[in-house]
Design a protein around this motif. Sequence first.
Motif, PDB file in Angstrom:
ATOM      1  N   LYS A  49      -0.229  -0.813 -15.215  1.00  0.00           N
ATOM      2  CA  LYS A  49      -0.272   0.592 -14.806  1.00  0.00           C
ATOM      3  C   LYS A  49       0.309   0.762 -13.399  1.00  0.00           C
ATOM      4  O   LYS A  49       1.009   1.748 -13.118  1.00  0.00           O
ATOM      5  CB  LYS A  49      -1.708   1.112 -14.873  1.00  0.00           C
ATOM      6  N   ILE A  50       0.036  -0.201 -12.523  1.00  0.00           N
ATOM      7  CA  ILE A  50       0.607  -0.135 -11.171  1.00  0.00           C
ATOM      8  C   ILE A  50       2.119  -0.367 -11.234  1.00  0.00           C
ATOM      9  O   ILE A  50       2.894   0.279 -10.516  1.00  0.00           O
ATOM     10  CB  ILE A  50      -0.096  -1.150 -10.250  1.00  0.00           C
ATOM     11  N   ASP A  51       2.556  -1.266 -12.120  1.00  0.00           N
ATOM     12  CA  ASP A  51       3.994  -1.482 -12.318  1.00  0.00           C
ATOM     13  C   ASP A  51       4.687  -0.189 -12.737  1.00  0.00           C
ATOM     14  O   ASP A  51       5.809   0.107 -12.317  1.00  0.00           O
ATOM     15  CB  ASP A  51       4.231  -2.566 -13.366  1.00  0.00           C
ATOM     16  N   ASP A  52       4.032   0.590 -13.573  1.00  0.00           N
ATOM     17  CA  ASP A  52       4.623   1.845 -14.033  1.00  0.00           C
ATOM     18  C   ASP A  52       4.801   2.823 -12.870  1.00  0.00           C
ATOM     19  O   ASP A  52       5.807   3.558 -12.800  1.00  0.00           O
ATOM     20  CB  ASP A  52       3.751   2.478 -15.111  1.00  0.00           C
ATOM     21  N   ILE A  53       3.822   2.847 -11.953  1.00  0.00           N
ATOM     22  CA  ILE A  53       3.930   3.733 -10.790  1.00  0.00           C
ATOM     23  C   ILE A  53       5.084   3.296  -9.900  1.00  0.00           C
ATOM     24  O   ILE A  53       5.879   4.124  -9.426  1.00  0.00           O
ATOM     25  CB  ILE A  53       2.604   3.745 -10.001  1.00  0.00           C
ATOM     26  N   ILE A  54       5.194   1.981  -9.669  1.00  0.00           N
ATOM     27  CA  ILE A  54       6.294   1.468  -8.846  1.00  0.00           C
ATOM     28  C   ILE A  54       7.638   1.752  -9.506  1.00  0.00           C
ATOM     29  O   ILE A  54       8.618   2.117  -8.844  1.00  0.00           O
ATOM     30  CB  ILE A  54       6.101  -0.038  -8.601  1.00  0.00           C
ATOM     31  N   ALA A  55       7.706   1.624 -10.840  1.00  0.00           N
ATOM     32  CA  ALA A  55       8.954   1.874 -11.568  1.00  0.00           C
ATOM     33  C   ALA A  55       9.399   3.327 -11.442  1.00  0.00           C
ATOM     34  O   ALA A  55      10.593   3.633 -11.562  1.00  0.00           O
ATOM     35  CB  ALA A  55       8.778   1.499 -13.037  1.00  0.00           C
ATOM     36  N   SER A  56       8.447   4.234 -11.163  1.00  0.00           N
ATOM     37  CA  SER A  56       8.798   5.647 -11.014  1.00  0.00           C
ATOM     38  C   SER A  56       9.387   5.962  -9.648  1.00  0.00           C
ATOM     39  O   SER A  56       9.741   7.118  -9.380  1.00  0.00           O
ATOM     40  CB  SER A  56       7.566   6.513 -11.258  1.00  0.00           C
ATOM     41  N   GLY A  57       9.478   4.946  -8.775  1.00  0.00           N
ATOM     42  CA  GLY A  57      10.068   5.133  -7.452  1.00  0.00           C
ATOM     43  C   GLY A  57       9.098   5.028  -6.300  1.00  0.00           C
ATOM     44  O   GLY A  57       9.470   5.241  -5.140  1.00  0.00           O
ATOM     45  N   ALA A  58       7.836   4.705  -6.564  1.00  0.00           N
ATOM     46  CA  ALA A  58       6.831   4.602  -5.502  1.00  0.00           C
ATOM     47  C   ALA A  58       6.918   3.257  -4.784  1.00  0.00           C
ATOM     48  O   ALA A  58       7.338   2.253  -5.357  1.00  0.00           O
ATOM     49  CB  ALA A  58       5.433   4.790  -6.088  1.00  0.00           C
ATOM     50  N   ASN A  59       6.522   3.254  -3.532  1.00  0.00           N
ATOM     51  CA  ASN A  59       6.402   2.029  -2.734  1.00  0.00           C
ATOM     52  C   ASN A  59       4.973   1.917  -2.237  1.00  0.00           C
ATOM     53  O   ASN A  59       4.316   2.928  -1.942  1.00  0.00           O
ATOM     54  CB  ASN A  59       7.362   2.064  -1.534  1.00  0.00           C
ATOM     55  N   TYR A  60       4.499   0.673  -2.138  1.00  0.00           N
ATOM     56  CA  TYR A  60       3.170   0.471  -1.567  1.00  0.00           C
ATOM     57  C   TYR A  60       3.115   1.051  -0.158  1.00  0.00           C
ATOM     58  O   TYR A  60       4.078   0.956   0.616  1.00  0.00           O
ATOM     59  CB  TYR A  60       2.832  -1.013  -1.505  1.00  0.00           C
ATOM     60  N   SER A  61       1.988   1.647   0.199  1.00  0.00           N
ATOM     61  CA  SER A  61       1.797   2.225   1.533  1.00  0.00           C
ATOM     62  C   SER A  61       0.368   1.955   1.979  1.00  0.00           C
ATOM     63  O   SER A  61      -0.496   2.841   1.968  1.00  0.00           O
ATOM     64  CB  SER A  61       2.074   3.732   1.511  1.00  0.00           C
ATOM     65  N   ALA A  62       0.094   0.723   2.358  1.00  0.00           N
ATOM     66  CA  ALA A  62      -1.253   0.314   2.757  1.00  0.00           C
ATOM     67  C   ALA A  62      -1.676   1.033   4.033  1.00  0.00           C
ATOM     68  O   ALA A  62      -0.839   1.359   4.885  1.00  0.00           O
ATOM     69  CB  ALA A  62      -1.295  -1.195   2.981  1.00  0.00           C
ATOM     70  N   PRO A  63      -2.969   1.328   4.198  1.00  0.00           N
ATOM     71  CA  PRO A  63      -3.447   1.899   5.457  1.00  0.00           C
ATOM     72  C   PRO A  63      -3.041   1.025   6.634  1.00  0.00           C
ATOM     73  O   PRO A  63      -3.078  -0.208   6.553  1.00  0.00           O
ATOM     74  CB  PRO A  63      -4.971   1.927   5.276  1.00  0.00           C
ATOM     75  N   THR A  64      -2.650   1.652   7.734  1.00  0.00           N
ATOM     76  CA  THR A  64      -2.100   0.911   8.865  1.00  0.00           C
ATOM     77  C   THR A  64      -3.147   0.459   9.869  1.00  0.00           C
ATOM     78  O   THR A  64      -2.853  -0.338  10.753  1.00  0.00           O
ATOM     79  CB  THR A  64      -1.048   1.768   9.591  1.00  0.00           C
ATOM     80  N   SER A  65      -4.380   0.944   9.765  1.00  0.00           N
ATOM     81  CA  SER A  65      -5.429   0.519  10.691  1.00  0.00           C
ATOM     82  C   SER A  65      -6.774   0.596   9.990  1.00  0.00           C
ATOM     83  O   SER A  65      -6.871   1.034   8.846  1.00  0.00           O
ATOM     84  CB  SER A  65      -5.427   1.371  11.963  1.00  0.00           C
ATOM     85  N   GLY A  66      -7.819   0.173  10.684  1.00  0.00           N
ATOM     86  CA  GLY A  66      -9.153   0.205  10.112  1.00  0.00           C
ATOM     87  C   GLY A  66      -9.507  -1.086   9.403  1.00  0.00           C
ATOM     88  O   GLY A  66      -8.763  -2.070   9.427  1.00  0.00           O
ATOM     89  N   SER A  67     -10.656  -1.091   8.736  1.00  0.00           N
ATOM     90  CA  SER A  67     -11.171  -2.294   8.082  1.00  0.00           C
ATOM     91  C   SER A  67     -10.545  -2.540   6.720  1.00  0.00           C
ATOM     92  O   SER A  67     -10.556  -3.660   6.222  1.00  0.00           O
ATOM     93  CB  SER A  67     -12.698  -2.192   7.935  1.00  0.00           C
ATOM     94  N   TYR A  68     -10.031  -1.499   6.083  1.00  0.00           N
ATOM     95  CA  TYR A  68      -9.469  -1.618   4.733  1.00  0.00           C
ATOM     96  C   TYR A  68      -7.958  -1.399   4.812  1.00  0.00           C
ATOM     97  O   TYR A  68      -7.500  -0.258   4.945  1.00  0.00           O
ATOM     98  CB  TYR A  68     -10.113  -0.589   3.802  1.00  0.00           C
ATOM     99  N   ARG A  69      -7.192  -2.481   4.712  1.00  0.00           N
ATOM    100  CA  ARG A  69      -5.739  -2.380   4.900  1.00  0.00           C
ATOM    101  C   ARG A  69      -4.942  -2.924   3.727  1.00  0.00           C
ATOM    102  O   ARG A  69      -3.737  -3.102   3.833  1.00  0.00           O
ATOM    103  CB  ARG A  69      -5.322  -3.124   6.178  1.00  0.00           C
TER     104      ARG A  69
END
Length: 470
Positions: free
Chosen positions: A74-94
Amino acid sequence: MLCLALFRRTAAGFRGFSAIFFFWREAIFTRAKNILLFILSAALLLCGGCMSMNIDSLLSLPQLSEEFLDLQNKIDDIIASGANYSAPTSGSYRQSVQMYDLNGDGQNEALAFFNITGEKPLKIYVFSMQAGHYEPAALIEGDGSDIESISYSDMDGDGWTEMIVGWRMGSDIKMLNIYSLKSFVVSSIAATDFTEYTTDDIDENGKDELLVIRKESTTSSSTVTMYSLSEDGEMLTSESRLSLGAENIDKLITGHLSDGKKALFVESAYSGTGLITDIFLPREGRLVNISADTSGVSTNTLRYYSVYCRDINGDGVMDVPLPRELPAQGDTNYRELEWMSFSSEGTGEVTLTTYHNYSDRWYIVLPDSWVDCITVRREDSAGGERVVVFSLWNGEDKPVTDLMRIYALSGENRGEAATRGNRQLLKREDETNYAVQFLLGKEEWSSMIDFQYLRNNFYMIYSEWVTGLT
């Protein structure tokens, strides 16, 4: 085929899939250990001719569980649609993919963070487990260049976790949203611009509050707003101000006061030359700055020496360090630190006094009888030996009485140097040995400490305690 499928990702994508890979990695390590033990046992049996087996079958990689393979697809399908990972840049959950139990049923939901061209480009996909498969459950969308941070907190105590999302709109603008995800229906229940924030159960009612700091551009002052969510879903707010003159926020930390109340400690740069601590306490639903005086400044915590507050003696109470200059033997001034604990009424008292040597990364707790009567100097003449000399101050026009020398030894012969003459080894670190040489005994000064006291009260300094000094 599974290995090829997993490793065909880019490095950024693979890091983003760290939550799933974690489970796979742990499975590999566990199975590898079991394989090794089994092979050893089988070898013993084979040597006796008792059995035969295909060893190659033991060496095959473990398979990802069906639910994680399904999530990966399912995540592969989202990436195939043109999305790129965008992890949070700060904080405890990155992580780009995070696992968190949002509805309190004991089963983690999966959250994936993306950036995709178009309106509201920042996306947070929430997948919930349904009939053994991860299925799309909710979508949070936002504007901006990055997802600045993520926090999870059940603010109203209903078992459903609220998501606190920071959106970076530009180099100087950050927006914060609190989202309710009850029944996986996304609803923004509060929004504000912010400089820093933290969450904690500051009023100790069993539910977290959100504490947000905002710097006001029009007045050049900063405010702290406490957000709390009632059981019926009503958002309650209360606001208080930081000290006038407080600038960049260095640190937010919650801790207890001397009378057991919990408070927020805000460490800020002050007028470009020092550090100030504002202490905030919820009182009858209102957030109050208990350290500020009538001028609007927490004068009692202002110091021109950038050392953070912390629980220095491990008694569960936060202490604020205030420097005090020692009598000077030469042109260099040295300081001791008086660590103050504060009550909920804002009154402070000295918990203990320390001498911190930041150059050599150690500090000692001074006995009460040494306060107001000692002085310090450095003697670093020998190579690989850095020395601090503690002396008894006998007055402005009288020579000092040397009490002890503490050595930081970094040469190749530091082991031998630590016990040379009448030196005694205090502590070994990776590349430095610390030793003491006593120059006076109790028979000469009744307040003189011994080796056991010093060893029990000699500590290393860690960089997070200090702003820009180590």
